[in-house]
Design a protein around this motif. Structure first.
Motif, PDB file in Angstrom:
ATOM      1  N   GLY A  76      -0.799  -1.610 -14.714  1.00  0.00           N
ATOM      2  CA  GLY A  76      -2.051  -1.580 -13.872  1.00  0.00           C
ATOM      3  C   GLY A  76      -1.378  -1.228 -12.465  1.00  0.00           C
ATOM      4  N   THR A  77      -0.511  -1.794 -11.954  1.00  0.00           N
ATOM      5  CA  THR A  77      -0.018  -1.532 -10.484  1.00  0.00           C
ATOM      6  C   THR A  77       0.527  -0.009 -10.395  1.00  0.00           C
ATOM      7  N   VAL A  78       1.223   0.427 -11.655  1.00  0.00           N
ATOM      8  CA  VAL A  78       1.673   1.777 -11.368  1.00  0.00           C
ATOM      9  C   VAL A  78       0.531   2.714 -11.577  1.00  0.00           C
ATOM     10  N   ASP A  79      -0.615   2.567 -12.396  1.00  0.00           N
ATOM     11  CA  ASP A  79      -1.617   3.386 -12.543  1.00  0.00           C
ATOM     12  C   ASP A  79      -2.492   3.566 -11.188  1.00  0.00           C
ATOM     13  N   ILE A  83       0.044   9.995  -7.561  1.00  0.00           N
ATOM     14  CA  ILE A  83       0.776  10.725  -8.761  1.00  0.00           C
ATOM     15  C   ILE A  83       2.022  11.435  -8.315  1.00  0.00           C
ATOM     16  N   ASP A  84       2.063  11.550  -6.793  1.00  0.00           N
ATOM     17  CA  ASP A  84       3.356  12.046  -6.242  1.00  0.00           C
ATOM     18  C   ASP A  84       4.339  11.000  -5.836  1.00  0.00           C
ATOM     19  N   THR A  85       3.964   9.863  -5.998  1.00  0.00           N
ATOM     20  CA  THR A  85       5.021   8.853  -5.711  1.00  0.00           C
ATOM     21  C   THR A  85       5.715   8.337  -6.965  1.00  0.00           C
ATOM     22  N   VAL A  86       4.867   8.767  -8.246  1.00  0.00           N
ATOM     23  CA  VAL A  86       5.679   8.102  -9.342  1.00  0.00           C
ATOM     24  C   VAL A  86       6.403   9.459  -9.818  1.00  0.00           C
ATOM     25  N   LEU A  87       7.610   9.299 -10.015  1.00  0.00           N
ATOM     26  CA  LEU A  87       8.369  10.097 -10.849  1.00  0.00           C
ATOM     27  C   LEU A  87       8.696  10.074 -12.291  1.00  0.00           C
ATOM     28  N   ALA A  88       8.875   8.972 -12.838  1.00  0.00           N
ATOM     29  CA  ALA A  88       8.939   8.702 -14.259  1.00  0.00           C
ATOM     30  C   ALA A  88       8.647   7.367 -14.445  1.00  0.00           C
ATOM     31  N   GLU A  96       0.421   4.660 -21.567  1.00  0.00           N
ATOM     32  CA  GLU A  96      -1.106   4.809 -21.413  1.00  0.00           C
ATOM     33  C   GLU A  96      -1.329   4.704 -19.894  1.00  0.00           C
ATOM     34  N   GLY A  97      -2.736   4.699 -19.712  1.00  0.00           N
ATOM     35  CA  GLY A  97      -3.242   4.714 -18.470  1.00  0.00           C
ATOM     36  C   GLY A  97      -3.557   6.125 -17.556  1.00  0.00           C
ATOM     37  N   ARG A  98      -3.680   5.938 -16.347  1.00  0.00           N
ATOM     38  CA  ARG A  98      -4.063   7.104 -15.563  1.00  0.00           C
ATOM     39  C   ARG A  98      -2.667   7.869 -15.290  1.00  0.00           C
ATOM     40  N   LEU A  99      -1.552   7.387 -15.296  1.00  0.00           N
ATOM     41  CA  LEU A  99      -0.438   7.890 -15.092  1.00  0.00           C
ATOM     42  C   LEU A  99       0.485   7.980 -16.395  1.00  0.00           C
ATOM     43  N   GLY A 100      -0.206   7.970 -17.501  1.00  0.00           N
ATOM     44  CA  GLY A 100       0.693   7.938 -18.611  1.00  0.00           C
ATOM     45  C   GLY A 100       1.427   9.316 -18.926  1.00  0.00           C
ATOM     46  N   ILE A 140       5.062  -4.687  -5.556  1.00  0.00           N
ATOM     47  CA  ILE A 140       4.968  -4.269  -6.805  1.00  0.00           C
ATOM     48  C   ILE A 140       5.441  -5.450  -7.883  1.00  0.00           C
ATOM     49  N   LEU A 141       6.540  -5.903  -7.270  1.00  0.00           N
ATOM     50  CA  LEU A 141       7.295  -7.351  -8.069  1.00  0.00           C
ATOM     51  C   LEU A 141       6.385  -8.565  -7.906  1.00  0.00           C
ATOM     52  N   ALA A 142       5.545  -8.615  -6.678  1.00  0.00           N
ATOM     53  CA  ALA A 142       4.769  -9.784  -6.446  1.00  0.00           C
ATOM     54  C   ALA A 142       3.457  -9.726  -7.300  1.00  0.00           C
ATOM     55  N   GLU A 143       2.980  -8.635  -7.733  1.00  0.00           N
ATOM     56  CA  GLU A 143       1.827  -8.623  -8.433  1.00  0.00           C
ATOM     57  C   GLU A 143       2.178  -8.862 -10.064  1.00  0.00           C
ATOM     58  N   VAL A 144       3.694  -8.730 -10.290  1.00  0.00           N
ATOM     59  CA  VAL A 144       3.655  -8.991 -11.751  1.00  0.00           C
ATOM     60  C   VAL A 144       3.858 -10.546 -11.669  1.00  0.00           C
ATOM     61  N   ASP A 145       4.585 -11.182 -10.962  1.00  0.00           N
ATOM     62  CA  ASP A 145       4.745 -12.712 -10.840  1.00  0.00           C
ATOM     63  C   ASP A 145       3.639 -13.333 -10.202  1.00  0.00           C
ATOM     64  N   LEU A 146       2.671 -12.788  -9.705  1.00  0.00           N
ATOM     65  CA  LEU A 146       1.388 -13.612  -9.335  1.00  0.00           C
ATOM     66  C   LEU A 146       1.770 -14.400  -8.025  1.00  0.00           C
ATOM     67  N   SER A 147       3.003 -14.012  -7.243  1.00  0.00           N
ATOM     68  CA  SER A 147       3.395 -15.075  -6.197  1.00  0.00           C
ATOM     69  C   SER A 147       2.355 -14.676  -5.075  1.00  0.00           C
TER      70      SER A 147
END
Length: 288
Positions: A76-79, A83-88, A96-100, A140-147
């Motif tokens: 969800g954070t990546v989506d 779109i120009d920020t995400v290379l792969a 899946e998702g918006r940037l699938g 990005i890493l903080a949103e994954v571990d909910l810190s």
């Protein structure tokens, strides 16, 4: 030679850390150069692709990769990014998702070991070596571990902690082509060519040794076949000597009366030649 100081007012580039032995040299199509940010949920690296494009790659840890909730928060954070920020992107649950459309479906670069250890999610982002890139990787890493999750109400009771927070080792990634031991950069085409030539030389040497061994082996003639009859006992004609071949023939061993004994017509004098015959003497029969 000293490193030139940055001009006044310019932001200093982020501090990088060397790779650890537990870090993979390559993730997907991106080679890792150094560590940028490390957290319990994963590690952010600085790397490049085959075209030397600067890249910031975020790879989840083993604990976060094994948690379905952490994988969903990461996706969800990546989506929500531009779109120009995400290379792969790659790994389990990232197609899946918006940037699938940025998902790279390459099973060789995203190994999966059983159902309990899925392919580790990762994302490659554009990197500009600015302080904002460090803050973005930390977010990005903080949103994954909910810190950085804000508190909901007044804290009471025991503290909350994720069950995988101690499994901080980077997730599984493919290690091919393997670099030289002790190095964490990609293997060049020269080393790959030399390894292929060495392998072909060893194979040819093994074939040559096998040919020489077979040529010098002594030739062993097979044993003569033993004829057998239907009952399994040797035939009397082949196993026992024939009476015609083993015993002397009476016609060959005993002297013939015509050849070994003197003939009465040749050994005894003839009455006609040795003794004078009278007219009154009888003539012996020539057949006796």
């Amino acid at each position: 030679m000293s490193t030139p100081a940055p001009p006044e007012g310019a932001a200093e580039p982020p501090r990088l850390s060397p790779l650890l032995p537990s870090d993979p040299p390559k993730v997907g199509a991106f080679w890792l150069d150094a560590r940028l940010v490390a957290a319990p949920s994963g590690v952010a690296y600085v790397g490049h692709d085959d075209h030397n494009t600067p890249t910031m790659l975020v790879l989840l840890s083993e604990g976060a990769a094994a948690d379905a909730g952490a994988r969903d928060r990461f996706a969800g954070t990546v989506d929500r990014m531009h779109i120009d920020t995400v290379l792969a992107r790659g790994g389990h649950g990232q197609g899946e998702g918006r940037l699938g459309l940025r998902y790279t479906d390459d099973l060789d670069d995203d190994p999966e070991i059983g159902e309990e250890t899925p392919a580790t999610p990762w994302v490659a982002l554009a990197y500009d070596a600015s302080p904002g890139s460090v803050a973005e990787a930390s977010r990005i890493l903080a949103e994954v571990d909910l810190s950085r999750l804000p508190l909901k109400g007044a804290p009471a009771g025991p503290d909350y902690q994720l069950h995988w927070v101690d499994r901080t080792r980077p997730g599984i990634a493919k290690l091919w082509p393997l670099p030289w031991p002790g190095r964490h950069d990609r293997a060049g085409w020269v080393s790959i060519l030399v390894s292929w030539l060495l392998m072909m030389l060893l194979a040819a040497l093994a074939v040559l040794i096998a040919i020489l061994i077979f040529q010098q082996a002594p030739q062993v003639s097979p044993p003569p076949p033993v004829p057998t009859n239907g009952s399994g006992s040797p035939s009397p004609q082949s196993g026992s000597p024939s009476p015609q071949s083993g015993s002397p023939s009476p016609s060959s061993a005993s002297p013939s009366p015509q050849s070994g004994s003197p003939s009465p017509s040749s050994a005894s004098p003839s009455p006609q030649s040795g003794s004078p015959s009278g007219p009154g003497s009888p003539t012996p029969n020539s057949r006796l």
